[in-house]
Scaffold this active site. Structure first.
Site, PDB file in Angstrom:
ATOM      1  N   ILE A   1       0.836  -1.209   0.000  1.00  0.00           N
ATOM      2  CA  ILE A   1       0.000   0.000   0.000  1.00  0.00           C
ATOM      3  C   ILE A   1       0.873   1.263   0.000  1.00  0.00           C
ATOM      4  O   ILE A   1       0.627   2.205  -0.757  1.00  0.00           O
ATOM      5  CB  ILE A   1      -0.963  -0.019   1.212  1.00  0.00           C
TER       6      ILE A   1
ATOM      7  N   THR B   1      -4.603   4.717   7.805  1.00  0.00           N
ATOM      8  CA  THR B   1      -5.453   3.629   7.304  1.00  0.00           C
ATOM      9  C   THR B   1      -4.833   2.291   7.676  1.00  0.00           C
ATOM     10  O   THR B   1      -5.230   1.255   7.159  1.00  0.00           O
ATOM     11  CB  THR B   1      -5.623   3.687   5.767  1.00  0.00           C
TER      12      THR B   1
ATOM     13  N   ARG C   1      -3.578   0.578  11.248  1.00  0.00           N
ATOM     14  CA  ARG C   1      -4.337   0.021  12.371  1.00  0.00           C
ATOM     15  C   ARG C   1      -4.420   1.102  13.439  1.00  0.00           C
ATOM     16  O   ARG C   1      -3.483   1.884  13.619  1.00  0.00           O
ATOM     17  CB  ARG C   1      -3.652  -1.232  12.952  1.00  0.00           C
TER      18      ARG C   1
ATOM     19  N   ASP D   1      -9.098   6.050   9.325  1.00  0.00           N
ATOM     20  CA  ASP D   1      -9.983   4.969   8.882  1.00  0.00           C
ATOM     21  C   ASP D   1     -10.010   3.856   9.920  1.00  0.00           C
ATOM     22  O   ASP D   1     -10.777   2.904   9.789  1.00  0.00           O
ATOM     23  CB  ASP D   1      -9.507   4.417   7.529  1.00  0.00           C
TER      24      ASP D   1
ATOM     25  N   GLU E   1     -11.781   0.291  18.016  1.00  0.00           N
ATOM     26  CA  GLU E   1     -12.884   0.222  17.046  1.00  0.00           C
ATOM     27  C   GLU E   1     -13.747  -1.034  17.180  1.00  0.00           C
ATOM     28  O   GLU E   1     -14.900  -1.047  16.746  1.00  0.00           O
ATOM     29  CB  GLU E   1     -12.340   0.307  15.608  1.00  0.00           C
TER      30      GLU E   1
ATOM     31  N   HIS F   1     -13.239   1.927   9.057  1.00  0.00           N
ATOM     32  CA  HIS F   1     -12.396   0.836   8.520  1.00  0.00           C
ATOM     33  C   HIS F   1     -12.923   0.373   7.159  1.00  0.00           C
ATOM     34  O   HIS F   1     -13.207  -0.805   6.955  1.00  0.00           O
ATOM     35  CB  HIS F   1     -12.340  -0.329   9.519  1.00  0.00           C
ATOM     36  N   GLN F   2     -13.033   1.324   6.247  1.00  0.00           N
ATOM     37  CA  GLN F   2     -13.620   1.000   4.947  1.00  0.00           C
ATOM     38  C   GLN F   2     -12.635   1.188   3.793  1.00  0.00           C
ATOM     39  O   GLN F   2     -13.036   1.123   2.626  1.00  0.00           O
ATOM     40  CB  GLN F   2     -14.879   1.849   4.695  1.00  0.00           C
ATOM     41  N   ALA F   3     -11.350   1.394   4.131  1.00  0.00           N
ATOM     42  CA  ALA F   3     -10.401   1.681   3.050  1.00  0.00           C
ATOM     43  C   ALA F   3     -10.324   0.534   2.039  1.00  0.00           C
ATOM     44  O   ALA F   3     -10.060   0.750   0.861  1.00  0.00           O
ATOM     45  CB  ALA F   3      -9.021   1.978   3.631  1.00  0.00           C
ATOM     46  N   PHE F   4     -10.586  -0.683   2.495  1.00  0.00           N
ATOM     47  CA  PHE F   4     -10.476  -1.848   1.597  1.00  0.00           C
ATOM     48  C   PHE F   4     -11.699  -1.990   0.695  1.00  0.00           C
ATOM     49  O   PHE F   4     -11.711  -2.837  -0.201  1.00  0.00           O
ATOM     50  CB  PHE F   4     -10.339  -3.132   2.437  1.00  0.00           C
TER      51      PHE F   4
HETATM   52  P1  NAI Z   1       2.919  -4.922   3.613  1.00  0.00           P
HETATM   53  O1  NAI Z   1       3.244  -6.093   4.479  1.00  0.00           O
HETATM   54  O2  NAI Z   1       2.989  -5.065   2.135  1.00  0.00           O
HETATM   55  O3  NAI Z   1       3.861  -3.682   4.025  1.00  0.00           O
HETATM   56  C1  NAI Z   1       4.129  -3.318   5.342  1.00  0.00           C
HETATM   57  C2  NAI Z   1       5.469  -2.599   5.356  1.00  0.00           C
HETATM   58  O4  NAI Z   1       5.692  -2.127   6.678  1.00  0.00           O
HETATM   59  C3  NAI Z   1       6.645  -3.501   4.986  1.00  0.00           C
HETATM   60  O5  NAI Z   1       7.415  -2.895   3.963  1.00  0.00           O
HETATM   61  C4  NAI Z   1       7.426  -3.627   6.291  1.00  0.00           C
HETATM   62  O6  NAI Z   1       8.835  -3.739   6.093  1.00  0.00           O
HETATM   63  C5  NAI Z   1       7.068  -2.327   6.979  1.00  0.00           C
HETATM   64  N1  NAI Z   1       7.246  -2.360   8.431  1.00  0.00           N
HETATM   65  C6  NAI Z   1       6.858  -3.323   9.292  1.00  0.00           C
HETATM   66  N2  NAI Z   1       7.189  -2.986  10.565  1.00  0.00           N
HETATM   67  C7  NAI Z   1       7.800  -1.777  10.487  1.00  0.00           C
HETATM   68  C8  NAI Z   1       8.376  -0.902  11.438  1.00  0.00           C
HETATM   69  N3  NAI Z   1       8.404  -1.207  12.752  1.00  0.00           N
HETATM   70  N4  NAI Z   1       8.925   0.259  11.002  1.00  0.00           N
HETATM   71  C9  NAI Z   1       8.934   0.568   9.690  1.00  0.00           C
HETATM   72  N5  NAI Z   1       8.402  -0.229   8.729  1.00  0.00           N
HETATM   73  C10 NAI Z   1       7.840  -1.383   9.119  1.00  0.00           C
HETATM   74  O7  NAI Z   1       1.459  -4.440   4.081  1.00  0.00           O
HETATM   75  P2  NAI Z   1       0.383  -3.636   3.236  1.00  0.00           P
HETATM   76  O8  NAI Z   1      -0.393  -4.572   2.390  1.00  0.00           O
HETATM   77  O9  NAI Z   1       1.029  -2.460   2.598  1.00  0.00           O
HETATM   78  O10 NAI Z   1      -0.583  -3.145   4.419  1.00  0.00           O
HETATM   79  C11 NAI Z   1      -0.128  -2.320   5.468  1.00  0.00           C
HETATM   80  C12 NAI Z   1      -1.122  -2.343   6.593  1.00  0.00           C
HETATM   81  O11 NAI Z   1      -2.337  -1.709   6.183  1.00  0.00           O
HETATM   82  C13 NAI Z   1      -1.590  -3.762   6.993  1.00  0.00           C
HETATM   83  O12 NAI Z   1      -0.696  -4.360   7.906  1.00  0.00           O
HETATM   84  C14 NAI Z   1      -2.933  -3.514   7.621  1.00  0.00           C
HETATM   85  O13 NAI Z   1      -2.787  -3.327   9.015  1.00  0.00           O
HETATM   86  C15 NAI Z   1      -3.401  -2.209   6.977  1.00  0.00           C
HETATM   87  N6  NAI Z   1      -4.563  -2.411   6.112  1.00  0.00           N
HETATM   88  C16 NAI Z   1      -5.671  -1.638   6.348  1.00  0.00           C
HETATM   89  C17 NAI Z   1      -6.794  -1.783   5.556  1.00  0.00           C
HETATM   90  C18 NAI Z   1      -8.014  -0.932   5.767  1.00  0.00           C
HETATM   91  O14 NAI Z   1      -9.086  -1.249   5.229  1.00  0.00           O
HETATM   92  N7  NAI Z   1      -7.934   0.164   6.523  1.00  0.00           N
HETATM   93  C19 NAI Z   1      -6.844  -2.781   4.485  1.00  0.00           C
HETATM   94  C20 NAI Z   1      -5.600  -3.494   4.285  1.00  0.00           C
HETATM   95  C21 NAI Z   1      -4.516  -3.309   5.083  1.00  0.00           C
END
Ligand code: NAI
Length: 335
Positions: free
Chosen positions: A155, A233, A235, A259, A264, A296-299
């Protein structure tokens, strides 16, 4: 497989039913969230399907195991709500949807930012009352501003490209910086402290872990540029809500687009318009004119829902056919 879906909602049932035509699982939708009081409902099922605000704790996993459940399929990317060690100890694989339309989340983050900055929500409410005045609706150009992207996974990378397209400078921070991505996209990886101090907009895209819990706290809020807009967006618990409210009251920051919210569970996804909410922090957040909250609707796009349904069901089909889990979330102790 016989699968019990917890915390299901109208927007997703038809999508899952359509995707299941290719799999033929026996699926049952429950509205209850998975937790200690409801885990017993899964007795006799092969698998449960869980969403972001279920509580898949050790006692829940024990009850699932006793009821014969052989797999926990998460229909989301995040897995901070699951006790992975307990699942590993019980021999129950936890499967997830590692990536589904990162554009859905990134575009929602941008929509929140544009809405808050250009005060579209307030303008919309005004013109419906036939108030066409512009006072109080001044925003700022995004072009030329510095944007901090925390987490450059699926993302965060889309966010970097979007902001580069808008003519912004992009600073990024990640545990594992990708220098090739940085060179190609014209962004710069920096330490979190530098990003916090230099950005006009900060958007959070890291998972919730022990290392990221309250990464935006009173100390980091004090480092931000005055007027900064914070977008979350990721957590809810990436931000210390108490400290955020304090910073908003003191006008230390320009605004917040949220979001997700750390408390929540039990609020988001529910219609509480008649009962009201008892969460005073969320109630306070909702009173700020410069805070925008979505549930929590970004997805929530058609494309993302289809990908979530397809991956969730094929994760379970593969497990059933081969016995080998795909898209399994490893327990931290498993290395
Ligand atoms: P991803 O796993 O592709 O990327 C996460 C990135 O964060 C990775 O590059 C990782 O190296 C980095 N990271 C992890 N711990 C870290 C730290 N302590 N300091 C710096 N960087 C760190 O995950 P993606 O798909 O990009 O999603 C990110 C987050 O978005 C998910 O974990 C989820 O919690 C949230 N999300 C929210 C949604 C929503 O509807 N609001 C929908 C989908 C995901």
């Amino acid at each position: 497989m016989k699968i019990l879906f917890f915390d299901t909602h109208r927007y997703e049932k038809d999508v899952f039913r359509a995707a299941n035509e290719a799999h033929g699982h026996d699926i049952v939708f429950a509205e209850a969230r998975l937790g200690p009081e409801t885990a017993g409902l899964a007795a006799g099922y092969d698998a449960v399907c869980s969403f972001v605000n279920d509580r898949v704790s050790a006692p829940v996993i024990r009850t699932l195991k006793d009821g014969g459940v052989r797999a926990i399929a998460l229909r989301c990317a995040g897995f901070n709500h699951v006790d992975l060690q307990a699942a590993a100890a019980a021999g129950i694989p936890v499967l997830r949807v590692p990536a589904y339309s990162p554009h859905a989340v990134a575009e929602h983050a941008l929509a929140l930012l544009l809405t808050l900055n250009r005060k579209i929500h307030r303008a919309h409410a005004r013109v419906r009352e036939l108030n066409f005045s512009l006072d109080g609706l001044v925003g700022f150009d995004l072009c030329g501003k510095t944007v901090g992207i925390v987490g450059t996974g699926n993302i965060g990378r889309v966010m970097c490209r979007i902001f580069r397209g808008l003519g912004c400078q992009v600073l990024a921070h990640d545990l594992c910086p990708d220098s090739q991505f940085a060179a190609t996209e014209g962004i710069r990886y920096v330490a979190l402290e530098e990003l916090l101090g230099a950005s006009d907009i900060i958007s959070l895209h890291v998972p919730l872990t022990r290392g990221t819990h309250h990464m935006i706290d009173a100390a980091s809020l004090a480092r931000l540029k005055p007027g900064v807009i914070l977008v979350n967006t990721g957590r809810g618990a990436l931000i210390d809500t108490h400290a955020l409210i304090h910073a908003l009251k003191k006008k230390q920051i320009g605004g917040a687009c949220l979001d997700v919210y750390e408390e929540e569970e039990g609020i988001f996804f529910e219609d509480l318009s008649e009962s009201g909410i008892s969460d005073d922090q969320l109630a306070r957040l909702l009173t700020f004119p410069n805070v925008l909250v979505t549930s929590h609707q970004a997805f929530l796009t058609a494309e993302a829902l289809q990908q979530i349904a397809a991956t969730t069901l094929s994760n379970l089909s593969s497990l059933e056919k081969t016995g080998v889990p795909v898209n399994q979330v490893e327990s931290p102790s498993a290395g």
